[in-house]
Design a protein around this motif. Sequence first.
Motif, PDB file in Angstrom:
ATOM      1  N   GLU A  62       0.817  -1.213   0.000  1.00  0.00           N
ATOM      2  CA  GLU A  62       0.000   0.000   0.000  1.00  0.00           C
ATOM      3  C   GLU A  62       0.854   1.268   0.000  1.00  0.00           C
ATOM      4  OE1 GLU A  62      -2.620  -0.272   3.335  1.00  0.00           O
ATOM      5  OE2 GLU A  62      -3.314  -2.290   2.800  1.00  0.00           O
ATOM      6  N   ILE A  63       2.092   1.133   0.415  1.00  0.00           N
ATOM      7  CA  ILE A  63       2.983   2.302   0.451  1.00  0.00           C
ATOM      8  C   ILE A  63       3.175   2.886  -0.937  1.00  0.00           C
ATOM      9  CG2 ILE A  63       5.366   3.040   0.915  1.00  0.00           C
ATOM     10  CD1 ILE A  63       5.438   0.811   3.072  1.00  0.00           C
ATOM     11  N   PHE A  64       3.291   2.020  -1.929  1.00  0.00           N
ATOM     12  CA  PHE A  64       3.681   2.458  -3.271  1.00  0.00           C
ATOM     13  C   PHE A  64       2.488   2.738  -4.180  1.00  0.00           C
ATOM     14  CE2 PHE A  64       6.711  -0.596  -1.446  1.00  0.00           C
ATOM     15  CZ  PHE A  64       7.789   0.255  -1.271  1.00  0.00           C
ATOM     16  N   ARG A  65       1.280   2.587  -3.649  1.00  0.00           N
ATOM     17  CA  ARG A  65       0.086   2.811  -4.462  1.00  0.00           C
ATOM     18  C   ARG A  65      -0.027   4.286  -4.819  1.00  0.00           C
ATOM     19  NH1 ARG A  65      -4.727   0.533  -1.525  1.00  0.00           N
ATOM     20  NH2 ARG A  65      -3.654  -1.414  -2.074  1.00  0.00           N
ATOM     21  N   ASN A  66      -0.080   4.585  -6.121  1.00  0.00           N
ATOM     22  CA  ASN A  66      -0.232   5.941  -6.658  1.00  0.00           C
ATOM     23  C   ASN A  66       0.925   6.873  -6.297  1.00  0.00           C
ATOM     24  OD1 ASN A  66      -2.791   5.241  -7.747  1.00  0.00           O
ATOM     25  ND2 ASN A  66      -3.781   5.713  -5.784  1.00  0.00           N
ATOM     26  N   LEU A  67       2.075   6.298  -5.930  1.00  0.00           N
ATOM     27  CA  LEU A  67       3.273   7.109  -5.706  1.00  0.00           C
ATOM     28  C   LEU A  67       4.275   6.826  -6.818  1.00  0.00           C
ATOM     29  CD1 LEU A  67       4.076   6.973  -1.869  1.00  0.00           C
ATOM     30  CD2 LEU A  67       3.103   8.858  -3.164  1.00  0.00           C
ATOM     31  N   PRO A  68       4.889   7.874  -7.397  1.00  0.00           N
ATOM     32  CA  PRO A  68       5.856   7.665  -8.489  1.00  0.00           C
ATOM     33  C   PRO A  68       7.224   7.242  -7.974  1.00  0.00           C
ATOM     34  CG  PRO A  68       5.631  10.006  -8.031  1.00  0.00           C
ATOM     35  CD  PRO A  68       4.661   9.304  -7.108  1.00  0.00           C
ATOM     36  N   VAL A  69       7.269   6.128  -7.268  1.00  0.00           N
ATOM     37  CA  VAL A  69       8.530   5.635  -6.700  1.00  0.00           C
ATOM     38  C   VAL A  69       9.087   4.557  -7.623  1.00  0.00           C
ATOM     39  CG1 VAL A  69       9.632   4.512  -4.750  1.00  0.00           C
ATOM     40  CG2 VAL A  69       7.767   6.141  -4.359  1.00  0.00           C
ATOM     41  N   VAL A  70      10.293   4.775  -8.128  1.00  0.00           N
ATOM     42  CA  VAL A  70      10.907   3.809  -9.048  1.00  0.00           C
ATOM     43  C   VAL A  70      12.061   3.058  -8.392  1.00  0.00           C
ATOM     44  CG1 VAL A  70      10.252   5.098 -11.104  1.00  0.00           C
ATOM     45  CG2 VAL A  70      12.440   5.595  -9.992  1.00  0.00           C
ATOM     46  N   ALA A  71      12.331   3.338  -7.114  1.00  0.00           N
ATOM     47  CA  ALA A  71      13.419   2.650  -6.421  1.00  0.00           C
ATOM     48  C   ALA A  71      13.102   1.164  -6.312  1.00  0.00           C
ATOM     49  CB  ALA A  71      13.605   3.247  -5.031  1.00  0.00           C
ATOM     50  N   PRO A  72      14.079   0.300  -6.550  1.00  0.00           N
ATOM     51  CA  PRO A  72      13.854  -1.146  -6.384  1.00  0.00           C
ATOM     52  C   PRO A  72      13.592  -1.485  -4.919  1.00  0.00           C
ATOM     53  CG  PRO A  72      16.175  -0.710  -6.725  1.00  0.00           C
ATOM     54  CD  PRO A  72      15.471   0.599  -6.943  1.00  0.00           C
ATOM     55  N   VAL A  73      12.816  -2.561  -4.714  1.00  0.00           N
ATOM     56  CA  VAL A  73      12.402  -2.941  -3.363  1.00  0.00           C
ATOM     57  C   VAL A  73      12.777  -4.402  -3.108  1.00  0.00           C
ATOM     58  CG1 VAL A  73      10.482  -3.109  -1.727  1.00  0.00           C
ATOM     59  CG2 VAL A  73      10.459  -1.328  -3.506  1.00  0.00           C
ATOM     60  N   ILE A  74      13.344  -4.651  -1.957  1.00  0.00           N
ATOM     61  CA  ILE A  74      13.547  -6.026  -1.477  1.00  0.00           C
ATOM     62  C   ILE A  74      12.533  -6.240  -0.356  1.00  0.00           C
ATOM     63  CG2 ILE A  74      15.120  -7.634  -0.334  1.00  0.00           C
ATOM     64  CD1 ILE A  74      17.436  -6.189  -1.706  1.00  0.00           C
ATOM     65  N   PHE A  75      11.558  -7.106  -0.592  1.00  0.00           N
ATOM     66  CA  PHE A  75      10.507  -7.353   0.387  1.00  0.00           C
ATOM     67  C   PHE A  75      10.963  -8.408   1.390  1.00  0.00           C
ATOM     68  CE2 PHE A  75       8.031  -5.392  -3.011  1.00  0.00           C
ATOM     69  CZ  PHE A  75       7.198  -4.545  -2.293  1.00  0.00           C
ATOM     70  N   CYS A  76      10.623  -8.177   2.651  1.00  0.00           N
ATOM     71  CA  CYS A  76      10.997  -9.084   3.733  1.00  0.00           C
ATOM     72  C   CYS A  76       9.729  -9.505   4.474  1.00  0.00           C
ATOM     73  CB  CYS A  76      11.940  -8.389   4.719  1.00  0.00           C
ATOM     74  SG  CYS A  76      13.336  -7.539   3.937  1.00  0.00           S
ATOM     75  N   THR A  77       9.552 -10.801   4.685  1.00  0.00           N
ATOM     76  CA  THR A  77       8.321 -11.276   5.312  1.00  0.00           C
ATOM     77  C   THR A  77       8.514 -12.687   5.851  1.00  0.00           C
ATOM     78  OG1 THR A  77       5.947 -11.685   4.936  1.00  0.00           O
ATOM     79  CG2 THR A  77       7.461 -12.172   3.126  1.00  0.00           C
ATOM     80  N   SER A  78       7.554 -13.092   6.666  1.00  0.00           N
ATOM     81  CA  SER A  78       7.547 -14.466   7.170  1.00  0.00           C
ATOM     82  C   SER A  78       6.632 -15.356   6.338  1.00  0.00           C
ATOM     83  CB  SER A  78       7.083 -14.473   8.634  1.00  0.00           C
ATOM     84  OG  SER A  78       7.947 -13.693   9.435  1.00  0.00           O
ATOM     85  N   TYR A  79       6.040 -14.794   5.290  1.00  0.00           N
ATOM     86  CA  TYR A  79       5.039 -15.503   4.503  1.00  0.00           C
ATOM     87  C   TYR A  79       5.527 -15.707   3.068  1.00  0.00           C
ATOM     88  CZ  TYR A  79       2.281 -13.847   8.459  1.00  0.00           C
ATOM     89  OH  TYR A  79       1.831 -13.563   9.723  1.00  0.00           O
ATOM     90  N   HIS A  80       5.118 -16.819   2.468  1.00  0.00           N
ATOM     91  CA  HIS A  80       5.515 -17.142   1.097  1.00  0.00           C
ATOM     92  C   HIS A  80       4.513 -16.641   0.056  1.00  0.00           C
ATOM     93  CE1 HIS A  80       8.900 -19.861   2.088  1.00  0.00           C
ATOM     94  NE2 HIS A  80       8.194 -20.134   3.184  1.00  0.00           N
ATOM     95  N   GLU A  81       3.274 -16.421   0.461  1.00  0.00           N
ATOM     96  CA  GLU A  81       2.210 -16.237  -0.525  1.00  0.00           C
ATOM     97  C   GLU A  81       2.195 -14.879  -1.220  1.00  0.00           C
ATOM     98  OE1 GLU A  81       0.178 -15.754   3.610  1.00  0.00           O
ATOM     99  OE2 GLU A  81       1.786 -16.919   2.686  1.00  0.00           O
ATOM    100  N   TYR A  82       3.073 -13.947  -0.821  1.00  0.00           N
ATOM    101  CA  TYR A  82       3.051 -12.619  -1.426  1.00  0.00           C
ATOM    102  C   TYR A  82       4.147 -12.420  -2.486  1.00  0.00           C
ATOM    103  CZ  TYR A  82       0.013 -11.410   2.513  1.00  0.00           C
ATOM    104  OH  TYR A  82      -1.007 -11.362   3.429  1.00  0.00           O
TER     105      TYR A  82
END
Length: 267
Positions: A62-82
């Motif tokens: 939700e952070i990146f919704r409708n924001l012109p952010v082009v920086a690459p993202v490394i997502f970190c989580t305890s879940y596999h489904e995303y």
Amino acid sequence: MIIEDEVKVANELKFMIEQSNSNFKVCSILHSVLDARVWLMNNKAPQLIFCDIHLKDGLGFEIFRNLPVVAPVIFCTSYHEYALKAFENNGIDYLIKPIDNARLNRSLKKFLQLKEIFTEENALFNKRNSNAVSYMNGYKSSLLVYYQDKIIPISLDKLDFIYYNNYHVTVHTQTAQYETRDTLNNIITTLNPRDFFRANRQFIVHRKAVTSIQQYFGRKLLIGISSPTPEPVIISKANSSEFLKWVEGVNYQTPLPLMLENARFIN
């Protein structure tokens, strides 16, 4: 930038990142979707973002919704489904917690490799685009010269100056000198005036080669050139104002020194 709602986890990740490579510096740690959105709307985007998916006020996507952010993202989580959704939101990697040093280093190496690839491609695109613009404007991107009984093209970006003496015109770079059968009058009409200036009857100079400007006798200007010149490069009083305006229009990384003392030549 790190977006993580668990303070301890965020601080540990910061330590691991900065320990892995001295060139990496974490610019900010944010703990919620709202804080991250506000930060990104009011600051220059970082080069890389580490983002938890499950935050206290929503999903990290939700952070990146409708924001012109082009920086690459490394997502970190305890879940596999995303994982799939992560790669739809600027994701370049997906780390399952707890994150270990080996897995983190692989992700950072991947980021650096991608950065290098896109930097090279962007430089190539800019060069091609520059050549295309020059072609469309009718300006040359290279000059044909004579070298060892051959005719070869020399990129104009490599030129420091073009010199006329005794009916001969020579083209000078940092490392070599070439002959051309053309005249200065003809050559100057094919060059981009943003990059080249007709200093006098003997010289055409490239903007990148100008290293200094000195006041000279009779309100003339003496120009320093990055390559040795056969004779001093002098701008007449009549052309001094035009030359200074031309220089002022160039975005130098460091300003050209305008030295007010009389010129002294060193052979």
